[in-house]
Design an enzyme around this catalytic site. Sequence first.
Site, PDB file in Angstrom:
ATOM      1  N   LYS A 152     112.051  22.412  52.199  1.00 18.45           N
ATOM      2  CA  LYS A 152     111.594  21.323  53.063  1.00 18.45           C
ATOM      3  C   LYS A 152     110.326  20.697  52.501  1.00 18.45           C
ATOM      4  O   LYS A 152     110.212  19.472  52.417  1.00 18.45           O
ATOM      5  CB  LYS A 152     111.345  21.850  54.487  1.00 18.45           C
ATOM      6  N   GLN A 193     109.746  27.062  62.057  1.00 21.50           N
ATOM      7  CA  GLN A 193     110.950  27.680  61.498  1.00 21.50           C
ATOM      8  C   GLN A 193     111.405  28.861  62.370  1.00 21.50           C
ATOM      9  O   GLN A 193     110.626  29.754  62.677  1.00 21.50           O
ATOM     10  CB  GLN A 193     110.657  28.152  60.067  1.00 21.50           C
ATOM     11  N   ASP A 242     112.999  18.530  65.118  1.00 19.83           N
ATOM     12  CA  ASP A 242     114.209  19.360  65.209  1.00 19.83           C
ATOM     13  C   ASP A 242     115.073  18.930  66.398  1.00 19.83           C
ATOM     14  O   ASP A 242     116.243  19.307  66.482  1.00 19.83           O
ATOM     15  CB  ASP A 242     113.812  20.838  65.406  1.00 19.83           C
TER      16      ASP A 242
END
Length: 296
Positions: free
Chosen positions: A54, A98, A121
């Site tokens: 990422k 995460q 997200d």
Amino acid sequence: MSDPKIIDGKAFAQDLRARVAGAVKALAEGGLVPGLAVVLVGENPASQVYVRNKAKQTAECFMRSFEHKLPDTTGQAELLALVAKLNADPAVHGILVQLPLPKQIDPQAVIDAIDPAKDVDGFHVINAGKLATGGRGLVPCTPLGCLMLIKSRVGELSGKRAIVLGRSNIVGKPMAQLLLAEDCTVTIAHSKTRDLPAECRRAEIVVAAVGRAEMVRGDWIAPGAVVIDVGINRVPTPDGKTRLVGDVAFAEAYPHAGAITPVPGGVGPMTIAVLLRNTVVAACRSHALAVPGFLD
Ligand code: NDP
């Protein structure tokens, strides 16, 4: 020559990243550099790989990347304090924590603490609610990536019969909502669904997100159906190693399908590309700028 039946997620993701980079350059000329903060707690090896990728791809798209690595022993209060700091930081337009988190931390509490406008997200209940009610929020990356792949192969989605196998909050449910918003007739199947093969055979679009290696067999696929395989399953090979397979038995499904994503190289690469796209969207909205249409 590439096989036209295979939906090449890797190439599509590369193209999306190029579009994201183009949008970032244009924004930078106006003085706005989108920034993505990624928070990793602990040493989970798979998470470390994701976070590295990422950060690398964020930088490649000329965005700012803020990496926060915290030890396994981090408490919930400490993590929430970091999230609050990132929420308040004007250079940060997207925040990703995460998952999975160590067991002393409640993931829902952390997701709920992220500013919905920075929740790239798309897991915050406000964004889930907006998706369910036709509002303009941030949409979970993997299902949005799947929709982009489907749209690249299905001209008119309106009225199409779609089935989503799996009803998780991060893949199955948002995927079904997205297809519904495109006016598909959507079936959501799960572990209690009766006669899954028959349900599947009715569908012109099949999205498999169950986490069961090669569960979807070839004779479940209607002739010409578009098959999107979200599953990532590691299975042992005869030589003692492992290989990645999806939730669809690819070799069996291929002759029936009109188009199909491979594993790896299908849905997987789309997730980070859409994350970068969502960060640009969040940055544009934070400055009341129009989101470039070429990012959809
Ligand atoms: P979850 O385990 O959260 O959900 C699985 C879903 O599948 C559940 O709704 C479950 O039903 C359903 N299911 C399980 N077994 C069966 C069965 N035998 N028949 C019908 N339905 C079944 O998984 P996720 O949604 O998080 O992930 C799904 C897959 O996608 C995994 O392989 C994961 O690794 C992959 N994935 C890939 C991503 C990518 O970037 N490509 C990103 C995210 C996930 P029930 O609700 O009844 O239990």
